[in-house]
Design a protein around this motif. Structure first.
Motif, short mmCIF file in Angstrom:
data_model
loop_
_atom_site.label_atom_id
_atom_site.label_comp_id
_atom_site.label_asym_id
_atom_site.label_seq_id
_atom_site.Cartn_x
_atom_site.Cartn_y
_atom_site.Cartn_z
N THR A 157 -33.90 -144.50 17.28
CA THR A 157 -33.25 -143.98 15.63
C THR A 157 -33.32 -142.13 15.77
OG1 THR A 157 -34.34 -143.44 13.25
CG2 THR A 157 -36.02 -143.18 15.22
N HIS A 158 -32.53 -142.10 15.11
CA HIS A 158 -32.04 -140.74 14.88
C HIS A 158 -33.14 -139.76 14.82
CE1 HIS A 158 -27.97 -142.15 14.08
NE2 HIS A 158 -27.85 -140.94 14.52
N PRO A 159 -33.06 -139.08 15.28
CA PRO A 159 -34.93 -137.59 15.72
C PRO A 159 -34.22 -136.43 15.56
CG PRO A 159 -33.15 -137.67 18.11
CD PRO A 159 -32.39 -139.10 17.46
N LEU B 28 -27.29 -137.60 26.33
CA LEU B 28 -27.65 -138.57 25.57
C LEU B 28 -28.50 -139.18 24.82
CD1 LEU B 28 -25.11 -140.59 24.99
CD2 LEU B 28 -26.14 -142.43 26.53
N LEU B 29 -28.93 -139.14 23.98
CA LEU B 29 -29.06 -139.65 22.54
C LEU B 29 -29.63 -140.85 22.09
CD1 LEU B 29 -30.45 -136.49 20.11
CD2 LEU B 29 -30.56 -137.32 22.90
N VAL B 30 -30.12 -142.85 22.19
CA VAL B 30 -30.41 -143.41 22.00
C VAL B 30 -30.48 -143.55 20.56
CG1 VAL B 30 -30.85 -145.73 21.54
CG2 VAL B 30 -30.03 -144.50 24.07
N THR B 31 -30.03 -143.46 19.14
CA THR B 31 -30.00 -143.20 18.32
C THR B 31 -29.80 -144.79 17.55
OG1 THR B 31 -27.72 -142.89 17.10
CG2 THR B 31 -29.03 -140.69 17.94
N PHE B 32 -30.02 -145.64 17.83
CA PHE B 32 -30.08 -147.13 17.08
C PHE B 32 -30.69 -148.02 18.83
CE2 PHE B 32 -28.76 -151.09 16.17
CZ PHE B 32 -29.77 -151.31 15.41
N GLU B 33 -31.64 -148.70 18.38
CA GLU B 33 -31.46 -150.06 19.05
C GLU B 33 -32.75 -151.05 18.47
OE1 GLU B 33 -34.52 -151.35 23.71
OE2 GLU B 33 -34.44 -149.71 22.70
N ASP C 39 -19.63 -138.26 22.18
CA ASP C 39 -20.26 -138.92 23.17
C ASP C 39 -21.76 -138.58 23.60
OD1 ASP C 39 -19.52 -136.64 24.36
OD2 ASP C 39 -18.98 -136.59 25.75
N ARG C 40 -22.16 -137.84 22.92
CA ARG C 40 -23.92 -136.92 23.17
C ARG C 40 -24.88 -138.98 22.51
NH1 ARG C 40 -24.98 -132.47 23.04
NH2 ARG C 40 -26.77 -133.04 24.45
N PHE C 41 -24.61 -139.54 21.38
CA PHE C 41 -24.49 -140.84 20.56
C PHE C 41 -25.01 -141.79 21.44
CE2 PHE C 41 -24.46 -137.11 18.17
CZ PHE C 41 -25.73 -136.56 18.12
N CYS C 42 -25.35 -142.92 21.61
CA CYS C 42 -25.45 -144.30 22.01
C CYS C 42 -26.26 -145.03 21.22
CB CYS C 42 -25.80 -144.63 23.32
SG CYS C 42 -26.43 -145.87 24.16
N HIS C 43 -25.69 -146.12 21.23
CA HIS C 43 -26.47 -147.39 19.95
C HIS C 43 -26.00 -148.63 20.72
CE1 HIS C 43 -24.34 -145.78 16.11
NE2 HIS C 43 -25.43 -144.92 16.99
N LEU C 44 -27.36 -148.96 21.17
CA LEU C 44 -28.11 -150.72 21.62
C LEU C 44 -28.45 -151.18 20.79
CD1 LEU C 44 -30.25 -148.56 24.29
CD2 LEU C 44 -27.65 -148.85 24.90
N VAL C 45 -27.54 -152.91 20.92
CA VAL C 45 -27.44 -153.71 20.21
C VAL C 45 -28.15 -154.55 20.63
CG1 VAL C 45 -26.31 -154.73 18.15
CG2 VAL C 45 -25.88 -152.42 18.77
N VAL D 191 -21.06 -143.80 23.28
CA VAL D 191 -21.63 -145.20 23.70
C VAL D 191 -22.37 -146.37 23.39
CG1 VAL D 191 -23.33 -144.38 25.88
CG2 VAL D 191 -22.24 -142.84 25.55
N HIS D 192 -22.03 -146.65 23.41
CA HIS D 192 -23.49 -148.02 22.98
C HIS D 192 -23.15 -149.44 23.85
CE1 HIS D 192 -18.81 -149.23 24.11
NE2 HIS D 192 -19.40 -150.82 23.93
N CYS D 193 -23.94 -150.69 23.67
CA CYS D 193 -24.30 -151.80 24.52
C CYS D 193 -24.25 -152.57 23.80
CB CYS D 193 -25.26 -151.63 25.59
SG CYS D 193 -25.52 -152.99 26.65
#
Length: 220
Positions: free
Chosen positions: A130-132, A142-147, A169-175, A195-197
């Protein structure tokens, strides 16, 4: 562009074809998360060491998985995992999972970030899911702000306004549980994450499948 972060939590001896697919996709990979046993395990695993070495040869970041249990895991245990990842698998970075998001935990994670750098982590990724508090951006690349699932991602709230002051490029979403036609990359970009997956896997172990478009989707 290397904008794909791949958590792939399968053993190289039982998923050899999938690991080879990751090597072939190196030109797309931000990095691969190495997770032998919810961390480095209790002893070196030669198969993971070989897989990590092959990925490094392609220029891919190899990030050692470390669970922080939302700041409840003792500092010494996290440091032990960091050092074992470095010594056993030659990782080039660290992936901290289950990271707190509130400002009260920032000092704890600042100490862990210092420990990660001391353990030769050139790249540090924090998975908040989540967004911290924005202070965490000072600790990691890099911060993962969604999983979460694709269904949840489609209707997720827009990012907080402060995120637009930082590069995507400082944020990533993992789906996960994402259908093949889910354009996660486009939606992530729209929401300020470069960044994503996106993987098809579901249930308690979704990260046992490769990202869409990276070879086989199930371990062989």
């Amino acid at each position: 562009m290397r904008h794909l972060l791949a958590p792939f939590y399968e053993h190289p001896t039982t998923a050899a074809t999938a690991w080879k697919a990751l090597e072939r996709a190196s030109h797309r990979l931000y990095g691969v998360i190495l997770n032998p046993a919810n961390g480095p395990g209790t002893a070196p695993d030669p198969a993971f060491a070989t897989a990590a070495a092959r990925l490094r040869e392609t220029g891919t970041r190899v990030l050692g998985y470390v669970d922080t249990d939302y700041a409840r895991r003792p500092h010494a245990d996290v440091v032990r995992d960091l050092l074992n990842h470095r010594d056993w698998y030659g990782v080039t970075g660290a992936f901290f999972d289950q990271v707190s998001s509130g400002p009260e935990a920032v000092p704890h994670y600042r100490r862990l970030a210092v420990a990660a750098r001391a353990a030769d982590a050139g790249s540090l990724v924090l998975n908040h899911g989540t967004h911290p508090d924005p202070a965490y951006l000072k600790l990691a690349e890099l911060l993962v702000t969604f999983e979460g699932t694709w269904q949840t991602y489609r209707t997720a709230e827009q990012p907080p306004p402060w995120t637009v002051t930082y590069p995507p490029d400082r944020f990533c979403h993992l789906v996960y549980a994402a259908p093949a036609d889910a354009d996660v990359a486009a939606l992530a970009a729209e929401r300020g994450a470069a960044v994503h997956c996106a993987v098809p896997g579901e249930g308690p172990h979704p990260w046992g499948t490769l990202p869409h478009g990276v070879g086989a989707v199930t371990p062989l």
